[in-house]
Write a protein that holds these residues in place. Structure first.
Motif, PDB file in Angstrom:
ATOM      1  N   SER A 201     -11.686 -43.573  38.125  1.00 26.58           N
ATOM      2  CA  SER A 201     -10.685 -42.760  37.214  1.00 26.58           C
ATOM      3  C   SER A 201     -10.665 -43.132  36.003  1.00 26.58           C
ATOM      4  O   SER A 201     -10.431 -42.628  35.069  1.00 26.58           O
ATOM      5  N   CYS A 202     -10.848 -44.623  35.743  1.00 20.93           N
ATOM      6  CA  CYS A 202     -10.650 -45.243  34.500  1.00 20.93           C
ATOM      7  C   CYS A 202     -12.125 -45.123  33.407  1.00 20.93           C
ATOM      8  O   CYS A 202     -11.962 -45.261  32.316  1.00 20.93           O
ATOM      9  N   PHE A 203     -13.215 -44.988  34.321  1.00 24.21           N
ATOM     10  CA  PHE A 203     -14.682 -45.079  33.597  1.00 24.21           C
ATOM     11  C   PHE A 203     -15.040 -43.634  33.321  1.00 24.21           C
ATOM     12  O   PHE A 203     -15.562 -42.910  34.208  1.00 24.21           O
ATOM     13  N   LYS A 204     -14.665 -43.368  31.919  1.00 23.12           N
ATOM     14  CA  LYS A 204     -15.373 -41.881  31.757  1.00 23.12           C
ATOM     15  C   LYS A 204     -16.183 -42.129  30.386  1.00 23.12           C
ATOM     16  O   LYS A 204     -15.760 -43.275  29.550  1.00 23.12           O
ATOM     17  N   PRO A 205     -16.973 -41.181  29.841  1.00 24.13           N
ATOM     18  CA  PRO A 205     -17.464 -41.502  28.810  1.00 24.13           C
ATOM     19  C   PRO A 205     -16.655 -41.285  27.587  1.00 24.13           C
ATOM     20  O   PRO A 205     -15.634 -40.569  27.613  1.00 24.13           O
ATOM     21  N   PRO A 206     -17.022 -41.828  26.417  1.00 24.27           N
ATOM     22  CA  PRO A 206     -16.239 -41.598  25.141  1.00 24.27           C
ATOM     23  C   PRO A 206     -16.247 -40.172  24.681  1.00 24.27           C
ATOM     24  O   PRO A 206     -17.023 -39.538  24.771  1.00 24.27           O
ATOM     25  N   THR A 207     -14.961 -39.794  24.019  1.00 26.33           N
ATOM     26  CA  THR A 207     -14.983 -38.436  23.497  1.00 26.33           C
ATOM     27  C   THR A 207     -15.612 -38.151  22.422  1.00 26.33           C
ATOM     28  O   THR A 207     -15.661 -36.911  21.902  1.00 26.33           O
ATOM     29  N   GLU A 208     -15.903 -39.138  21.443  1.00 32.15           N
ATOM     30  CA  GLU A 208     -16.377 -38.903  20.246  1.00 32.15           C
ATOM     31  C   GLU A 208     -17.920 -39.793  20.214  1.00 32.15           C
ATOM     32  O   GLU A 208     -18.284 -40.454  21.267  1.00 32.15           O
ATOM     33  N   GLY A 209     -18.583 -39.364  19.323  1.00 29.90           N
ATOM     34  CA  GLY A 209     -19.862 -39.757  19.071  1.00 29.90           C
ATOM     35  C   GLY A 209     -19.849 -41.337  18.629  1.00 29.90           C
ATOM     36  O   GLY A 209     -18.935 -41.799  18.228  1.00 29.90           O
ATOM     37  N   PRO A 278      -8.957 -56.056  33.238  1.00 28.73           N
ATOM     38  CA  PRO A 278      -8.621 -54.957  34.299  1.00 28.73           C
ATOM     39  C   PRO A 278      -9.211 -53.603  33.861  1.00 28.73           C
ATOM     40  O   PRO A 278      -9.737 -53.542  32.690  1.00 28.73           O
ATOM     41  N   HIS A 279      -9.329 -52.572  34.757  1.00 30.56           N
ATOM     42  CA  HIS A 279     -10.127 -51.465  34.736  1.00 30.56           C
ATOM     43  C   HIS A 279     -10.102 -50.741  33.378  1.00 30.56           C
ATOM     44  O   HIS A 279     -11.082 -50.326  32.869  1.00 30.56           O
ATOM     45  N   PRO A 280      -8.806 -50.474  32.942  1.00 32.37           N
ATOM     46  CA  PRO A 280      -8.571 -49.839  31.681  1.00 32.37           C
ATOM     47  C   PRO A 280      -9.286 -50.454  30.586  1.00 32.37           C
ATOM     48  O   PRO A 280     -10.075 -49.746  29.741  1.00 32.37           O
ATOM     49  N   GLN A 281      -9.129 -51.782  30.427  1.00 31.23           N
ATOM     50  CA  GLN A 281      -9.925 -52.454  29.262  1.00 31.23           C
ATOM     51  C   GLN A 281     -11.322 -52.574  29.687  1.00 31.23           C
ATOM     52  O   GLN A 281     -11.923 -52.780  28.528  1.00 31.23           O
ATOM     53  N   LEU A 282     -11.695 -52.817  30.522  1.00 29.78           N
ATOM     54  CA  LEU A 282     -13.275 -52.891  30.895  1.00 29.78           C
ATOM     55  C   LEU A 282     -13.813 -51.550  30.631  1.00 29.78           C
ATOM     56  O   LEU A 282     -14.968 -51.711  30.040  1.00 29.78           O
ATOM     57  N   ALA A 283     -13.226 -50.424  30.912  1.00 30.92           N
ATOM     58  CA  ALA A 283     -13.822 -49.213  30.657  1.00 30.92           C
ATOM     59  C   ALA A 283     -13.956 -48.943  29.329  1.00 30.92           C
ATOM     60  O   ALA A 283     -14.953 -48.296  28.793  1.00 30.92           O
ATOM     61  N   GLN A 284     -12.987 -49.202  28.398  1.00 29.28           N
ATOM     62  CA  GLN A 284     -13.069 -49.519  27.077  1.00 29.28           C
ATOM     63  C   GLN A 284     -14.017 -50.169  26.523  1.00 29.28           C
ATOM     64  O   GLN A 284     -14.846 -49.809  25.451  1.00 29.28           O
ATOM     65  N   ARG A 285     -14.591 -51.399  26.999  1.00 22.57           N
ATOM     66  CA  ARG A 285     -15.360 -52.231  26.567  1.00 22.57           C
ATOM     67  C   ARG A 285     -16.693 -51.405  26.866  1.00 22.57           C
ATOM     68  O   ARG A 285     -17.574 -51.540  26.176  1.00 22.57           O
ATOM     69  N   LEU A 286     -16.927 -51.130  27.809  1.00 22.72           N
ATOM     70  CA  LEU A 286     -18.288 -50.390  28.255  1.00 22.72           C
ATOM     71  C   LEU A 286     -18.443 -49.142  27.228  1.00 22.72           C
ATOM     72  O   LEU A 286     -19.241 -48.921  26.659  1.00 22.72           O
ATOM     73  N   GLN A 287     -17.086 -48.210  27.207  1.00 20.17           N
ATOM     74  CA  GLN A 287     -17.427 -47.095  26.000  1.00 20.17           C
ATOM     75  C   GLN A 287     -17.892 -47.553  24.860  1.00 20.17           C
ATOM     76  O   GLN A 287     -18.597 -46.598  23.912  1.00 20.17           O
ATOM     77  N   ASN A 288     -17.582 -48.727  24.418  1.00 19.25           N
ATOM     78  CA  ASN A 288     -17.953 -49.087  22.939  1.00 19.25           C
ATOM     79  C   ASN A 288     -19.120 -49.835  23.042  1.00 19.25           C
ATOM     80  O   ASN A 288     -19.405 -50.724  22.097  1.00 19.25           O
ATOM     81  N   SER A 289     -20.060 -49.747  24.083  1.00 19.08           N
ATOM     82  CA  SER A 289     -21.332 -50.545  24.287  1.00 19.08           C
ATOM     83  C   SER A 289     -22.567 -49.525  24.247  1.00 19.08           C
ATOM     84  O   SER A 289     -22.136 -48.301  24.513  1.00 19.08           O
ATOM     85  N   ASP A 290     -23.786 -50.000  24.043  1.00 17.58           N
ATOM     86  CA  ASP A 290     -24.556 -48.896  23.794  1.00 17.58           C
ATOM     87  C   ASP A 290     -25.578 -49.220  25.191  1.00 17.58           C
ATOM     88  O   ASP A 290     -26.099 -47.899  25.784  1.00 17.58           O
ATOM     89  N   ILE A 291     -25.827 -50.235  25.950  1.00 15.86           N
ATOM     90  CA  ILE A 291     -26.908 -50.309  26.925  1.00 15.86           C
ATOM     91  C   ILE A 291     -26.234 -51.521  28.005  1.00 15.86           C
ATOM     92  O   ILE A 291     -25.947 -52.463  27.435  1.00 15.86           O
ATOM     93  N   PHE A 292     -26.480 -50.984  29.146  1.00 21.71           N
ATOM     94  CA  PHE A 292     -26.005 -52.047  30.095  1.00 21.71           C
ATOM     95  C   PHE A 292     -27.327 -52.620  31.007  1.00 21.71           C
ATOM     96  O   PHE A 292     -28.235 -51.707  31.246  1.00 21.71           O
ATOM     97  N   VAL A 293     -27.088 -54.064  31.207  1.00 33.38           N
ATOM     98  CA  VAL A 293     -28.261 -54.722  31.721  1.00 33.38           C
ATOM     99  C   VAL A 293     -27.747 -55.440  32.837  1.00 33.38           C
ATOM    100  O   VAL A 293     -26.796 -56.293  32.802  1.00 33.38           O
ATOM    101  N   LEU A 294     -28.387 -55.499  33.904  1.00 30.55           N
ATOM    102  CA  LEU A 294     -28.427 -56.371  35.047  1.00 30.55           C
ATOM    103  C   LEU A 294     -29.570 -56.810  35.627  1.00 30.55           C
ATOM    104  O   LEU A 294     -30.353 -55.626  36.124  1.00 30.55           O
ATOM    105  N   ALA A 295     -30.087 -58.024  35.527  1.00 28.46           N
ATOM    106  CA  ALA A 295     -31.347 -58.360  36.246  1.00 28.46           C
ATOM    107  C   ALA A 295     -31.218 -59.406  37.537  1.00 28.46           C
ATOM    108  O   ALA A 295     -32.228 -60.082  37.677  1.00 28.46           O
TER     109      ALA A 295
END
Length: 394
Positions: A201-209, A278-295
């Motif tokens: 519920s907290c993890f959604k794409p950003p609304t702006e480009g 917490p999820h709301p802040q984590l979601a915001q951090r993800l929304q302001n990032s370009d690529i996720f990596v996990l190796a």
């Protein structure tokens, strides 16, 4: 479900020392009147499980907590695992003939044996790959990086291996986990799909480009360890940084003992650290990032990657993360070999070129209903019924 059969009631026991993904299995069983009790070594129960279906042994959890306060991380984990036979003995005393039991690696070996001898079925939560696979691949990795610690306390590995002969079904969250069991003699019909539900519920794409002045921003959430491929991600970012000097790498400041010495070699890289959020802040951090990596070299199902995809962030994963099952290469990310920083860097650079020229907001990369609790519950109960674990002659 076969209408000629009826479900027996209240004959499932779920037993894990701490609250875990197994709580979701317990909630699904409770909704269908199938849960006898959830056993935990904690002071409090789990949301959605009523008190009358909850059994608590807080003394075990208190001992583990005291060890965590006084010992090193590895020593505390080893001690905590030494407490599993105590928890196991307590659970076993409460079992009844015909009970089925759900637990995970090495927690309740004696209880698994007792259940099978008294007409029940045992279901193992495969939160990681088969213990032999886990031990082999990570022992090699620890040796490669001169890590003084084993992947996990040897006594726990041996206890987990001893449990395997008493497992009827594996609750598998990914093809990686299933494959590790099938390669070691388990049969396909013993695999029960168990894709962990996730609240997005907290993890959604950003609304702006994407802001044009934002530097290429790579992110990896969760702890840093050898198991999660920390050295390969750092080396990959070093390669990327040579081509994109303004690029930055966002990491969580939770560093396991195994990765701490390696991290020192990359102190000159521009890393943007954050605490566990917490999820709301984590979601915001993800929304302001370009690529996720996990190796990761070994993982049952990396839900952090699913959170990133829910935010519209493309992911670069290995085939050992579990979350790679959700990736269609070239459309929502890439799947690269383990231990290959160059392949990771190439994938980041490929997607970086695409992202930095994009002007429209990203979209969600998969259907979140696939990992909703409702889908999980329906799939779990249906599979139990199909295998005859729920049904008895009408």
């Amino acid at each position: 479900m076969n209408p000629s059969y009826k479900m027996p009631k209240e004959n499932f026991v779920v037993a894990t020392p701490g609250r875990s993904v197994c709580d979701d299995n317990a909630r699904a069983l409770e909704h269908h009147g199938l849960l006898r009790f959830l056993a935990l070594a904690t002071r409090n129960g789990s949301k959605g499980i009523p008190p009358e279906r909850t059994r608590l042994k807080p003394a075990v959890g208190l001992a583990a907590y005291a060890a965590a306060r006084m010992l090193s991380t590895f020593a505390a984990e080893s001690f905590r695992m030494r407490l599993h036979p105590w928890f196991d003995h307590w659970v076993k005393k409460q079992l009844e003939p015909g009970n089925h039991i759900i637990s995970s690696y090495g927690y309740v070996n004696a209880s698994f044996q007792w259940v099978r001898k008294h007409g029940g079925k045992t279901l193992l939560d495969g939160g990681n790959s088969h213990p032999e696979n886990f031990w082999t691949i990570l022992s090699e990795e620890h040796k490669r990086w001169n890590c003084p610690y084993p992947p996990v306390a040897r006594h726990h590995y041996e206890r987990s291996m001893a449990m395997m002969e008493h497992v009827d079904y594996v609750l598998s969250p990914s093809s990686f986990v299933s494959r590790s069991f099938l390669e070691r003699g388990f049969k396909p019909e013993q695999m029960i799909r168990n894709i962990y539900p996730l609240d997005l519920s907290c993890f959604k794409p950003p609304t702006e480009g994407r802001p044009k002045d934002r530097p290429l921003t790579i992110i990896s959430t969760g702890a840093l360890s050898l198991r999660k491929g920390a050295p390969y991600m750092l080396e990959a970012f070093k390669i990327v940084h040579q081509k994109h000097p303004s690029a930055r790498f966002r990491l969580t400041n939770v560093v396991q003992n195994s990765a701490a010495p390696i991290l020192e070699k990359y102190r000159d890289l521009p890393i943007d650290w954050a605490p566990s959020l917490p999820h709301p802040q984590l979601a915001q951090r993800l929304q302001n990032s370009d690529i996720f990596v996990l190796a990761s070299l070994e993982e049952g199902l990396a839900r952090t990657a699913l959170e990133a995809m829910a935010c519209g962030v493309p992911v670069i994963l290995t085939p050992n993360t579990g979350a790679n099952d959700f990736v269609e290469a070239g459309k929502i990310g890439e799947v690269v070999p383990i231990r290959d920083p160059q392949a990771i860097a190439d994938a980041i650079l490929k997607w970086g070129d695409l992202i930095m020229t994009r002007s429209t907001p990203p979209t969600r990369m998969f259907d979140p209903n696939l990992i909703s609790f409702e889908s999980f519950e329906a799939d779990f109960i249906s599979q139990l019924a199909d295998r005859g674990v729920l049904n008895s002659p009408a």
